[in-house]
Design a protein around this motif. Sequence first.
Motif, PDB file in Angstrom:
ATOM      1  N   GLU A 218       6.460 -37.021  -2.782  1.00  0.00           N
ATOM      2  CA  GLU A 218       5.227 -36.673  -1.920  1.00  0.00           C
ATOM      3  C   GLU A 218       4.618 -37.859  -1.425  1.00  0.00           C
ATOM      4  O   GLU A 218       3.470 -37.809  -0.579  1.00  0.00           O
ATOM      5  CB  GLU A 218       4.195 -35.903  -2.348  1.00  0.00           C
ATOM      6  CG  GLU A 218       4.760 -34.428  -3.106  1.00  0.00           C
ATOM      7  CD  GLU A 218       3.807 -33.460  -3.757  1.00  0.00           C
ATOM      8  OE1 GLU A 218       2.903 -34.088  -4.173  1.00  0.00           O
ATOM      9  OE2 GLU A 218       3.832 -32.406  -3.841  1.00  0.00           O
ATOM     10  N   GLN A 219       4.864 -39.084  -1.863  1.00  0.00           N
ATOM     11  CA  GLN A 219       4.194 -40.468  -1.555  1.00  0.00           C
ATOM     12  C   GLN A 219       5.054 -40.857  -0.446  1.00  0.00           C
ATOM     13  O   GLN A 219       6.093 -40.680  -0.127  1.00  0.00           O
ATOM     14  CB  GLN A 219       4.304 -41.326  -2.773  1.00  0.00           C
ATOM     15  CG  GLN A 219       3.509 -40.730  -3.872  1.00  0.00           C
ATOM     16  CD  GLN A 219       2.210 -40.479  -3.796  1.00  0.00           C
ATOM     17  OE1 GLN A 219       1.258 -41.377  -3.120  1.00  0.00           O
ATOM     18  NE2 GLN A 219       1.699 -39.385  -4.322  1.00  0.00           N
ATOM     19  N   GLN A 249       5.251 -44.433  -9.059  1.00  0.00           N
ATOM     20  CA  GLN A 249       4.764 -43.287  -9.459  1.00  0.00           C
ATOM     21  C   GLN A 249       5.196 -42.793 -10.706  1.00  0.00           C
ATOM     22  O   GLN A 249       4.433 -41.647 -11.061  1.00  0.00           O
ATOM     23  CB  GLN A 249       5.171 -42.311  -8.266  1.00  0.00           C
ATOM     24  CG  GLN A 249       4.509 -42.517  -6.854  1.00  0.00           C
ATOM     25  CD  GLN A 249       5.295 -43.423  -6.198  1.00  0.00           C
ATOM     26  OE1 GLN A 249       6.312 -43.575  -6.137  1.00  0.00           O
ATOM     27  NE2 GLN A 249       4.483 -44.479  -5.354  1.00  0.00           N
TER      28      GLN A 249
END
Length: 374
Positions: A218-219, A249
């Motif tokens: 999602e980054q 992450q």
Amino acid sequence: MAGNSQRRGRRLTPKAGAPKGTGGKNKDSLAGRGRTLPADERPWHKAYSGTEKLPQRTAWKQDKERRAAAEEGRAPKIGQPGTKDTTWGKGGGRGVPTAAKGRGGKPTAGRSGPRVSPGRKSNPAKDSPELLVGRNPVLESLRAQVPATALYTAQGIDVDDRVKEIVRTAADRGIAILEVGRAELDRMTGGVLHQGVGLQVPPFAYEPFEDLVTAALEQAAPLLVALDGVTDPRNLGAVIRSAAAFGAQGVFVPERRAAGITATAWRTSAGAAARVPVAQVTNLTRSLKACKEAGFVVVGLDADGQTDLYDLEAAVGPLVVVVGSEGRGLSRLVGETCDLTVSIPMVSDVESLNASVAAAVTLAEVARRRAVEV
């Protein structure tokens, strides 16, 4: 009369035959209990010559022996505290003397782990709270905000500045402070020399691996770090700290034959373990393949890697950096699973880098490349 079966006191059961062995039933009682500490390494013995703080009762024993020797006109039979290194392990310049020998004359130098009283063992359950002991480790852990549920102090403990700060910090954080007998603390620690304090640390809450991958994707720039058989919790903590510093992450590690998040790892991470999700996986190779299917490029750090770190064009996309173990590097299956292997340029007379240092260098280069691309 011979053969008279009616006589009083006659035997009604047959005589016991010759022993036929126990079949291994009592084999545990024959097992050795480890190295017996010599007198000059036992803090409770008047011959103690260790570098650790001299217990009050041992000092009383030595003083009593001095007085007795003076009355009898002989030399006192006591140790010389501070003359023999009794801290075990290699970390921080602490180790056993190279001349120290265990049973059978075998050298004990290089042995790692806490010093344990003879005949005592510590086998904590896998999911049980960890008890961190020793004044310096407990104080450092409290300073690093390591999660804790209780602080145990021994009754009659010799209070110094470290103990005062430990109790004050624990009270400020709302940690329960419990005073227990020294014998009870010995039992709780499995015989490890605790210096009168123990910090109870709850089991670490690992992130599910699937959630770790989903959150990373999602980054804008997905980046994960995988550790292949890194067994030193200090290296694990240092890698987590580097991952937090350079924008990764998450980190994932194998469940078996690898370090997990202990109080030592948490302390080394300087609190980064609270900000970077960490997952444990059953099979590292299968997890790396799942990352590849999700769109990640998997690169392994290898001294003989086919790609130079400074030529790593895949650094700008979704990336998994795999760090090998301290000694053997990447395992065969993990190396074959990687899309490519990467080497760090070094001067020729330097063989390799520590696992955590190699991870930090690689993550820094990845962060630099991504900053240039933006």
